[in-house]
Design a protein around this motif. Sequence first.
Motif, PDB file in Angstrom:
ATOM      1  N   ALA A  34      -1.794   9.227   0.719  1.00 52.22           N
ATOM      2  CA  ALA A  34      -1.815   8.988  -0.732  1.00 52.22           C
ATOM      3  C   ALA A  34      -1.966  10.304  -1.491  1.00 52.22           C
ATOM      4  O   ALA A  34      -1.298  10.538  -2.499  1.00 52.22           O
ATOM      5  CB  ALA A  34      -2.960   8.039  -1.088  1.00 52.22           C
ATOM      6  N   ASP A  37       1.319  12.376  -1.133  1.00 54.03           N
ATOM      7  CA  ASP A  37       2.457  11.735  -1.825  1.00 54.03           C
ATOM      8  C   ASP A  37       2.168  11.419  -3.297  1.00 54.03           C
ATOM      9  O   ASP A  37       3.018  10.848  -3.980  1.00 54.03           O
ATOM     10  CB  ASP A  37       2.846  10.425  -1.109  1.00 54.03           C
ATOM     11  N   HIS A  38       0.942  11.737  -3.741  1.00 51.93           N
ATOM     12  CA  HIS A  38       0.510  11.350  -5.101  1.00 51.93           C
ATOM     13  C   HIS A  38       0.677   9.845  -5.314  1.00 51.93           C
ATOM     14  O   HIS A  38       1.112   9.400  -6.374  1.00 51.93           O
ATOM     15  CB  HIS A  38       1.307  12.124  -6.171  1.00 51.93           C
ATOM     16  N   ASP A  39       0.326   9.080  -4.277  1.00 55.26           N
ATOM     17  CA  ASP A  39       0.502   7.625  -4.316  1.00 55.26           C
ATOM     18  C   ASP A  39      -0.814   6.969  -4.745  1.00 55.26           C
ATOM     19  O   ASP A  39      -1.683   6.672  -3.921  1.00 55.26           O
ATOM     20  CB  ASP A  39       0.942   7.145  -2.926  1.00 55.26           C
ATOM     21  N   LYS A  40      -0.935   6.741  -6.050  1.00 54.94           N
ATOM     22  CA  LYS A  40      -2.211   6.225  -6.574  1.00 54.94           C
ATOM     23  C   LYS A  40      -2.462   4.777  -6.162  1.00 54.94           C
ATOM     24  O   LYS A  40      -3.606   4.361  -6.022  1.00 54.94           O
ATOM     25  CB  LYS A  40      -2.249   6.378  -8.100  1.00 54.94           C
ATOM     26  N   SER A  41      -1.389   4.052  -5.943  1.00 53.12           N
ATOM     27  CA  SER A  41      -1.543   2.652  -5.534  1.00 53.12           C
ATOM     28  C   SER A  41      -2.135   2.578  -4.115  1.00 53.12           C
ATOM     29  O   SER A  41      -3.032   1.775  -3.836  1.00 53.12           O
ATOM     30  CB  SER A  41      -0.177   1.979  -5.635  1.00 53.12           C
ATOM     31  N   LEU A  42      -1.637   3.428  -3.212  1.00 48.10           N
ATOM     32  CA  LEU A  42      -2.181   3.479  -1.843  1.00 48.10           C
ATOM     33  C   LEU A  42      -3.632   3.969  -1.873  1.00 48.10           C
ATOM     34  O   LEU A  42      -4.489   3.456  -1.143  1.00 48.10           O
ATOM     35  CB  LEU A  42      -1.318   4.396  -0.962  1.00 48.10           C
ATOM     36  N   THR A 105      -7.017  11.795  -5.216  1.00 50.83           N
ATOM     37  CA  THR A 105      -5.624  11.453  -5.528  1.00 50.83           C
ATOM     38  C   THR A 105      -5.501  10.874  -6.930  1.00 50.83           C
ATOM     39  O   THR A 105      -4.594  11.204  -7.677  1.00 50.83           O
ATOM     40  CB  THR A 105      -5.111  10.393  -4.518  1.00 50.83           C
TER      41      THR A 105
END
Length: 225
Positions: A34, A37-42, A105
């Motif tokens: 996360a 990938d800058h994946d805030k949902s994860l 993140t």
Amino acid sequence: MLRTQFEEDLNKLHDKFYLMGKEVSKAINNSVKAFIDHDKSLAKQVIDRDDSINQKEQDLEKKSFEMIALQQPVTTDLRIIVTIMKASSDLERMGDHAVSIAKSTIRVKGNKRVLEIEQEISEMADEVTKMVDEVLIAYINTDEEKAIEIATSDRKINEYFKSIYRHSIRAMKENAETVVVGADYLQVAGYLERIGDYVTNVCEWIVYIKTGKISELEMKNVTDD
């Protein structure tokens, strides 16, 4: 009959500990993924799942106390139960550090990134997750030799930390735009380094099951928090 019941309860404790460990391993993996990938949902998923890890630790502790009180185990059996209690506490702290990475993140806002450092963080996380997965297998097999070997691989984690630290400081000096993200890199590497220390603690508990002695397997470079 009593002995059979005790062994059954002990096997259930082992299974619960292993499942908790796998959940922690997944949380570490996902938190770093996360972050990179800058994946805030994860990242949010990792934070939300932490309650499940905490609950598993509380269940293990409660069941361990019950077994000690009701079945009064001695020697090796008692050592196994004490190890489960102590090592599950170490797992829970690893989960807390995964949450801290996930929170980093969510804080990051499109700052300038340094891909080479992110690559190093990703590699460091792979090594840490490998240590977590291996220590769970060593625990299930009460493999003292493997536990000692895993503890020595914590040196590699410490080397990653030093390298990321150097590269982040250099990036921040060379380009002021990387100061915010550089500070995040340092924090995330620090959390991963501490997870490595907690894995080493679990290795020490595996050795304790076999020997009854608490051994310092690796000198800790970072003080516990």
